[in-house]
Scaffold this motif. Sequence first.
Motif, PDB file in Angstrom:
ATOM      1  N   LEU A   1     -98.289 -71.508   4.870  1.00  0.00           N
ATOM      2  CA  LEU A   1     -99.629 -72.068   4.692  1.00  0.00           C
ATOM      3  C   LEU A   1    -100.715 -71.122   5.171  1.00  0.00           C
ATOM      4  CD1 LEU A   1     -98.932 -75.761   5.815  1.00  0.00           C
ATOM      5  CD2 LEU A   1     -99.352 -74.940   3.483  1.00  0.00           C
ATOM      6  N   GLY A   2    -100.310 -69.931   5.627  1.00  0.00           N
ATOM      7  CA  GLY A   2    -101.289 -68.921   6.011  1.00  0.00           C
ATOM      8  C   GLY A   2    -101.616 -68.873   7.488  1.00  0.00           C
ATOM      9  N   HIS A   3    -100.906 -69.624   8.312  1.00  0.00           N
ATOM     10  CA  HIS A   3    -101.179 -69.601   9.743  1.00  0.00           C
ATOM     11  C   HIS A   3    -100.481 -68.407  10.389  1.00  0.00           C
ATOM     12  CE1 HIS A   3    -103.053 -73.511   9.421  1.00  0.00           C
ATOM     13  NE2 HIS A   3    -101.967 -73.998   8.851  1.00  0.00           N
TER      14      HIS A   3
ATOM     15  N   GLY B   1     -99.749 -80.085  -0.999  1.00  0.00           N
ATOM     16  CA  GLY B   1    -100.579 -78.883  -1.115  1.00  0.00           C
ATOM     17  C   GLY B   1    -100.764 -78.178   0.216  1.00  0.00           C
ATOM     18  N   ARG B   2    -101.991 -78.096   0.692  1.00  0.00           N
ATOM     19  CA  ARG B   2    -102.317 -77.381   1.924  1.00  0.00           C
ATOM     20  C   ARG B   2    -102.862 -78.359   2.962  1.00  0.00           C
ATOM     21  NH1 ARG B   2    -102.519 -72.081   2.185  1.00  0.00           N
ATOM     22  NH2 ARG B   2    -104.114 -72.190   3.820  1.00  0.00           N
TER      23      ARG B   2
END
Length: 446
Positions: A48-50, A107-108
Amino acid sequence: MGSATATGRAAVRGPLSRDVRLFWCANATDALGTQASGVVLPLLLLGLGHSAATVGLVAGVSTAAGLLLAPFAAVPADRGARKPVMLWSAVVSALAMGGVAVAAATGRPPLALLLGAVLVERFSTAVYEAAAAGTVALIAPAADSARVVAGLSAGDQGALVLGPALGGALYQASRALPFVADAVSYTVTAVCVGALKSDLRPGDGEAAGTGPAPGRGEAPGEPGHEDATGARTPAGPRRNRPRRRPALRAELGAGLALVRTSPFLRLVLIWTTTVNGVIVALYYGAVFTLQKGGHGGAPMGLVLALSGAAGLTGSLAAPRVVGRIGAARLLIGVSWLLVPLAAALATARGPWTYGGLFGVFCLLMPLVTVVLQSRAIQETPPALQARTAAVLATAVGGSAALAPVLAGACASRAGTAAPALASAAVLTVLACWTTYVRIPARGGAV
């Protein structure tokens, strides 16, 4: 330390009760779901981009939350609410993991939502584990405690082998599926707990051979009841006697007071805390060495799989081994055997070498931990089971949390072999201590 012959013979007796089998099922299912979701949660957060720092923060906060909450959750469990506490904490955990699954599938999801759900699950799991700690003494006779503890340990080790593979396979199909599986596992756990015939109150332990317990709804220290050390005050007339509940601080400290006054429980605390901290430090030392050698994540998976399989074998074999060797000799022998294994890890470089050495280490460890845990159950009054177990679990969890920090510091300052060499030194001190410590016997049992 006492002869283990009686316990060894007990391991080959007839079938255990329905409640024991249900409790085994609840424990194994819970552990399997936790391993399946736990291995992929970092992957979900990273996907998720963390950042890796965020992933570490989530893991650290959730672990710390569980350690801090467990002693508080143990009080109502020991006061007679063990079964409802276990049941509803499993239900809450199932709902929390279901929330993570829904969020992952949509989703996000915001980090706050995921963190909140993970913390709720961690809190609920800590409550469940604290309450469950006293269950063995209430559903099985003392003579069967080693066999019951061995089954619980085998379930944990089996989950360690199968859970990560299951979680990885489900994550490949859908990132929500591992959390669905965890939610289902908590649901099965709740069903198993609800199906237990015993209400798991301390008074039920008398039938299991664990000795007398405080009456329901009454405070320790009143006539006819056990105090924190297991001593009983004389019974007397109860009419018009005011019931005084001890202060929260005394309630929380009762388990610690018992550990401080019991030589055997101090041994359990020191041995399990030291050895569990050492194995975590050795694992991170292996991570540092394999990463420096250019190996990827698959070799560490191999190490974990081999160690989990060995731990499963050791857990299943523990009751028979202690029956043949004797508890005292087994404790001393294993303590000394762990020293050269830790030292040998300082020279290991490849994953197969690490896997083999870790496997032997994890094969030997359960032989002692099953013995220590089963007799710890016998040494603890029924009304203090959860609080005493919470003290032991908090100490073990603290050492496991501190070990990676110390291993990283050793590796950065003195090289990747330093964690193994430091661990060997610590184990040498522990082995010397266990060789000379004197533990009073308990009726021939472990």
